[in-house]
Design a protein around this motif. Structure first.
Motif, mmCIF file in Angstrom:
data_model
loop_
_atom_site.group_PDB
_atom_site.id
_atom_site.type_symbol
_atom_site.label_atom_id
_atom_site.label_comp_id
_atom_site.label_asym_id
_atom_site.label_seq_id
_atom_site.Cartn_x
_atom_site.Cartn_y
_atom_site.Cartn_z
ATOM 1 N N SER A 6 0.847 -1.186 0.000
ATOM 2 C CA SER A 6 0.000 0.000 0.000
ATOM 3 C C SER A 6 0.883 1.237 0.000
ATOM 4 C CB SER A 6 -0.965 0.014 1.183
ATOM 5 O OG SER A 6 -2.022 0.911 0.889
ATOM 6 N N ILE A 8 1.047 5.863 0.405
ATOM 7 C CA ILE A 8 0.447 7.111 0.900
ATOM 8 C C ILE A 8 1.210 8.280 0.285
ATOM 9 C CG2 ILE A 8 1.895 7.014 3.002
ATOM 10 C CD1 ILE A 8 -0.492 8.324 4.523
ATOM 11 N N GLN A 9 0.491 9.352 -0.008
ATOM 12 C CA GLN A 9 1.131 10.519 -0.623
ATOM 13 C C GLN A 9 1.739 11.440 0.432
ATOM 14 O OE1 GLN A 9 -0.604 12.585 -3.990
ATOM 15 N NE2 GLN A 9 -2.506 11.550 -3.524
ATOM 16 N N GLY A 17 -8.043 10.064 9.160
ATOM 17 C CA GLY A 17 -8.643 9.300 8.052
ATOM 18 C C GLY A 17 -7.619 8.310 7.517
ATOM 19 N N ASN A 18 -6.401 8.772 7.265
ATOM 20 C CA ASN A 18 -5.329 7.881 6.785
ATOM 21 C C ASN A 18 -5.089 6.769 7.796
ATOM 22 O OD1 ASN A 18 -3.506 10.855 5.925
ATOM 23 N ND2 ASN A 18 -4.615 9.556 4.504
ATOM 24 N N GLY A 21 -8.359 4.552 8.432
ATOM 25 C CA GLY A 21 -8.820 3.934 7.182
ATOM 26 C C GLY A 21 -7.816 2.968 6.590
ATOM 27 N N ALA A 22 -6.515 3.170 6.847
ATOM 28 C CA ALA A 22 -5.522 2.330 6.175
ATOM 29 C C ALA A 22 -4.323 1.972 7.053
ATOM 30 C CB ALA A 22 -5.035 3.038 4.902
ATOM 31 N N VAL A 40 4.572 7.810 -1.841
ATOM 32 C CA VAL A 40 4.533 7.987 -3.290
ATOM 33 C C VAL A 40 4.686 9.449 -3.706
ATOM 34 C CG1 VAL A 40 3.449 5.800 -3.909
ATOM 35 C CG2 VAL A 40 1.991 7.661 -3.148
ATOM 36 N N HIS A 43 3.404 10.575 -7.173
ATOM 37 C CA HIS A 43 1.966 10.893 -7.161
ATOM 38 C C HIS A 43 1.725 12.315 -6.659
ATOM 39 C CE1 HIS A 43 -0.064 7.033 -8.057
ATOM 40 N NE2 HIS A 43 1.056 6.518 -7.611
ATOM 41 N N VAL A 145 -4.258 -5.265 -0.818
ATOM 42 C CA VAL A 145 -3.953 -3.834 -0.799
ATOM 43 C C VAL A 145 -4.814 -3.140 0.260
ATOM 44 C CG1 VAL A 145 -3.717 -1.756 -2.232
ATOM 45 C CG2 VAL A 145 -3.525 -4.007 -3.290
ATOM 46 N N PRO A 146 -4.261 -2.890 1.454
ATOM 47 C CA PRO A 146 -5.054 -2.242 2.500
ATOM 48 C C PRO A 146 -5.191 -0.724 2.249
ATOM 49 C CG PRO A 146 -2.852 -2.796 3.325
ATOM 50 C CD PRO A 146 -2.907 -3.268 1.906
ATOM 51 N N GLY A 148 -8.311 2.815 2.145
ATOM 52 C CA GLY A 148 -9.624 3.338 2.519
ATOM 53 C C GLY A 148 -10.594 3.131 1.354
ATOM 54 N N ASP A 150 -12.150 5.130 -0.421
ATOM 55 C CA ASP A 150 -12.006 6.054 -1.548
ATOM 56 C C ASP A 150 -11.121 5.500 -2.672
ATOM 57 O OD1 ASP A 150 -9.713 6.203 0.036
ATOM 58 O OD2 ASP A 150 -9.411 8.339 -0.288
ATOM 59 N N GLN A 151 -10.389 4.421 -2.387
ATOM 60 C CA GLN A 151 -9.493 3.859 -3.403
ATOM 61 C C GLN A 151 -10.110 2.679 -4.162
ATOM 62 O OE1 GLN A 151 -6.599 5.350 -4.207
ATOM 63 N NE2 GLN A 151 -7.229 6.871 -2.695
ATOM 64 N N LYS A 196 -15.573 13.299 3.105
ATOM 65 C CA LYS A 196 -14.549 12.523 3.817
ATOM 66 C C LYS A 196 -13.478 13.451 4.391
ATOM 67 C CE LYS A 196 -11.297 11.671 0.104
ATOM 68 N NZ LYS A 196 -10.358 10.843 -0.595
ATOM 69 N N MET A 197 -12.802 12.977 5.429
ATOM 70 C CA MET A 197 -11.669 13.723 5.968
ATOM 71 C C MET A 197 -10.570 13.684 4.911
ATOM 72 S SD MET A 197 -9.552 13.149 9.524
ATOM 73 C CE MET A 197 -10.855 13.643 10.623
HETATM 74 P P1 TYM Z 1 -3.786 9.032 0.205
HETATM 75 O O1 TYM Z 1 -2.376 9.484 0.345
HETATM 76 O O2 TYM Z 1 -4.832 10.058 -0.096
HETATM 77 O O3 TYM Z 1 -4.256 8.273 1.518
HETATM 78 C C1 TYM Z 1 -3.516 7.201 2.088
HETATM 79 C C2 TYM Z 1 -4.477 6.128 2.587
HETATM 80 O O4 TYM Z 1 -5.414 6.684 3.501
HETATM 81 C C3 TYM Z 1 -6.739 6.350 3.101
HETATM 82 N N1 TYM Z 1 -7.651 7.462 3.445
HETATM 83 C C4 TYM Z 1 -8.784 7.316 4.138
HETATM 84 N N2 TYM Z 1 -9.381 6.234 4.666
HETATM 85 C C5 TYM Z 1 -10.545 6.427 5.341
HETATM 86 N N3 TYM Z 1 -11.114 7.646 5.513
HETATM 87 C C6 TYM Z 1 -10.559 8.755 4.999
HETATM 88 N N4 TYM Z 1 -11.124 9.948 5.197
HETATM 89 C C7 TYM Z 1 -9.337 8.623 4.271
HETATM 90 N N5 TYM Z 1 -8.508 9.503 3.647
HETATM 91 C C8 TYM Z 1 -7.484 8.771 3.143
HETATM 92 C C9 TYM Z 1 -6.655 6.172 1.591
HETATM 93 O O5 TYM Z 1 -7.713 5.368 1.104
HETATM 94 C C10 TYM Z 1 -5.307 5.509 1.437
HETATM 95 O O6 TYM Z 1 -5.415 4.119 1.629
HETATM 96 N N6 TYM Z 1 -3.943 7.006 -4.354
HETATM 97 C C11 TYM Z 1 -3.550 6.782 -2.993
HETATM 98 C C12 TYM Z 1 -2.062 6.484 -2.812
HETATM 99 C C13 TYM Z 1 -1.535 5.348 -3.629
HETATM 100 C C14 TYM Z 1 -1.774 3.964 -3.386
HETATM 101 C C15 TYM Z 1 -0.986 3.287 -4.358
HETATM 102 C C16 TYM Z 1 -2.532 3.268 -2.455
HETATM 103 C C17 TYM Z 1 -0.684 5.445 -4.679
HETATM 104 N N7 TYM Z 1 -0.348 4.215 -5.131
HETATM 105 C C18 TYM Z 1 -0.966 1.883 -4.405
HETATM 106 C C19 TYM Z 1 -2.510 1.850 -2.513
HETATM 107 C C20 TYM Z 1 -1.739 1.187 -3.481
HETATM 108 C C21 TYM Z 1 -3.842 8.053 -2.196
HETATM 109 O O7 TYM Z 1 -3.886 9.127 -2.728
HETATM 110 O O8 TYM Z 1 -3.886 7.840 -0.856
#
Ligand code: TYM
Length: 335
Positions: A6, A8-9, A17-18, A21-22, A40, A43, A145-146, A148, A150-151, A196-197
């Motif tokens: 997994s 995170i940006q 939330g991060n 959620g993850a 990442v 990204h 792939v753990p 949230g 939103d993915q 969402k947060m």
């Molecule tokens: P990112 O950086 O926005 O968030 C990281 C992780 O946190 C989760 N998340 C949430 N879960 C529950 N409630 C919320 N309010 C909330 N906000 C964020 C996201 O779902 C994520 O798991 N595109 C991805 C990053 C990415 C990625 C990947 C993830 C790039 N390549 C490969 C998995 C596998 C993103 O922008 O996450």
């Protein structure tokens, strides 16, 4: 052993939330699976950002992750594994333009204030973002792939790309990965529980894991409870979110039950519920803060560890890219 991947940006601090959620799942999965977690940064440059701060955000996020329990050996920085971008390019040719324009995150982000206030510049990188995400996952042939909730759509696209690739080369080369969710896969903003947060929504919509205690208490105290949108017999988004936050912490089960009973009997005082939520969050975060202080005292050591773990993880990525190039008629780099 199955593989978990997994990412995170590094677009700012890690928020609740991060974490709920993850990342909380990332920590727990480490004892059962081979885990790889990426910061990442490729990204993070798809949206307007501050060049001077990106590297600092990347190292800060690494400290956050280690402080909450991620093992440094499981972490890598995406730009130290440039094969992700190479596989991303290849996957662009296994994904249609139409699929990308249908991504809801692309629609939301391309209309966000951050983009609109920046001469409405929507980078092609923002459109291609989910393709790079597919490369992040498939390059390690991840099984789980753990993330949230939103993915979810991005995960579905990843599976589509893997299927198209497999059928093109006539071989089940890529594993089709599954998403793994926590019990709280969508944490909402306390200031506006209909969304969402999220960092991109603005400061008042997030509570950071390493936030000052006073600010956490203030934000929970002012959490919106009645959004007037609840269906008959259902909690409103704001109240439901407070219960979700409480359950996600290590709060006592009898305390949660007491608040639920009060809610259903109509005797609940929201100020009491909010105080329990704040207490539970503050208690849960205290040891993380301690650990982060220790890590900040020796940043050099951690940076060296992450450079080393990225180099080890890169080997697997190089192997996949070489195999992929071979399968589709490109030239392999000889070492
Ligand atoms: P990112 O950086 O926005 O968030 C990281 C992780 O946190 C989760 N998340 C949430 N879960 C529950 N409630 C919320 N309010 C909330 N906000 C964020 C996201 O779902 C994520 O798991 N595109 C991805 C990053 C990415 C990625 C990947 C993830 C790039 N390549 C490969 C998995 C596998 C993103 O922008 O996450």
């Amino acid at each position: 052993m199955k593989t978990v991947l997994s990412c995170i940006q590094p677009t700012g601090e890690m928020h609740l939330g991060n974490y709920f959620g993850a990342v909380k799942n990332w920590v727990d999965l480490q004892s059962e699976y081979k885990c790889m977690y990426g910061i990442v940064d490729y990204h993070a440059i798809t949206m307007p950002y501050d060049i001077k701060k990106l590297r600092e955000h990347t190292w800060d996020l690494i400290m956050d992750l280690v402080a909450v329990g991620i093992t440094p050996e499981n972490l890598f920085i995406q730009s130290l594994v440039p094969e992700h971008a190479e596989l991303g390019w290849i996957f662009n040719c296994f994904c249609s333009y139409g699929q990308l324009t249908r991504m809801t995150q692309f629609k939301d982000k391309s209309q966000s204030e951050n983009v609109l206030g920046n001469d409405q510049f929507i980078s092609a990188g923002l459109l291609g973002y989910p393709v790079l995400q597919a490369a992040d996952i498939l390059i390690y042939k991840a099984d789980k792939v753990p993330v949230g909730k939103d993915q979810e759509q991005h995960l579905e696209l990843t599976r589509n790309i893997a299927q198209r690739f497999n059928s093109t080369v006539g071989k089940e080369y890529f594993v089709l990965p599954d998403a793994l969710y926590t019990a709280t896969p969508k944490i909402r903003s306390t200031a506006d529980p209909t969304r969402k947060m999220s960092k991109s929504a603005g400061r008042k919509h997030i509570i950071n894991v390493f936030e000052e205690e006073q600010r956490i208490r203030k934000q929970i105290r002012s959490a919106v409870t009645d959004t007037g949108t609840a269906e008959e017999g259902k909690m409103s988004d704001g109240i439901d979110n407070l219960f979700e936050l409480l359950k996600a912490t290590k709060a006592d089960a009898s305390l949660i039950k007491q608040h639920e009973d009060d809610y259903y009997s109509g005797t609940i005082k929201y100020s009491d519920l909010k105080e329990s939520v704040s207490d539970a969050i503050v208690d849960m975060l205290a040891p993380f803060k301690e650990r982060r202080k220790e890590l900040a005292a020796d940043k050099r050591k951690l940076k060296d560890q992450i450079r080393a773990s990225s180099a080890v993880i890169r080997k697997k990525a190089q192997e996949t890219v070489n195999e992929v190039k071979d399968l589709i008629g490109l030239m392999k780099v000889k070492n």
